[in-house]
Design a protein around this motif. Structure first.
Motif: not given
Length: 188
Positions: A152-156
């Protein structure tokens, strides 16, 4: 935004010299998307004293930021810890956000580049977001310890990167809106 060297008064805030008569009315037209205007009337002596005090305080702030960046870079050189290098990127981009907001970037970095003085804030805010997420991923070893949060952090990271790229092609109004939504979702 005018080039810094084309201003009547070379100061980081936009300064206008006015010479009021007995009954004077002045109008000011402001156009922009980031509606931040600090309008005040001042004597030249008071203005210089206020700017000097502010410059001292902010000089301490930026000096600390530079010191933190240099220290963490030296720690990276000696330990080869990726987290320290990412933290250096975070500190530098964070300092650039404030330099842009406070007018120092137009005075010292982007003197003849007014576009960067307007759009730079959005670029640096999103760059700060990228570095803080990369630092968090590295420091907490999220890939190993919490793979779902890591993904999910990689999405940001992707969102912030996309917002930096779109800054060059889309109106500032759209980028400000989407950057603010992006920050509301992942920033504490």
């Amino acid at each position: 935004v005018y080039s810094f060297y084309k201003r009547d008064v070379m100061s980081k805030p936009m300064v206008f010299v006015i010479k009021p008569q007995a009954d004077s009315i002045f109008y000011l037209r402001v156009k922009g998307i980031i509606s931040q205007i600090n309008l005040s009337l001042s004597t030249p002596i008071h203005f210089v004293a206020e700017q000097t005090h502010e410059d001292y305080i902010l000089g301490i702030f930026f000096g600390l930021m530079i010191t933190m960046a240099i220290y963490n870079f030296l720690v990276f050189v000696s330990t080869r810890s990726k987290s320290n290098l990412l933290y250096v990127g975070y500190v530098i981009s964070f300092a650039l956000v404030f330099a842009n907001l406070l007018g120092y970037s137009q005075r010292y970095i982007f003197k003849e580049f007014p576009w960067m003085n307007n759009q730079g804030y959005l670029i640096f805010v999103n760059l700060t977001g990228i570095f803080v997420i990369l630092f968090t991923n590295s420091f907490l070893e999220l890939k190993k310890n919490n793979p779902k949060l890591y993904k999910s952090m990689n999405i940001f990271i992707f969102n912030n990167s996309l917002l930096i790229i779109t800054t060059f092609f889309f109106p500032i109004k759209i980028i400000v809106f989407t950057t603010n939504i992006n920050l509301l979702i992942y920033a504490p």
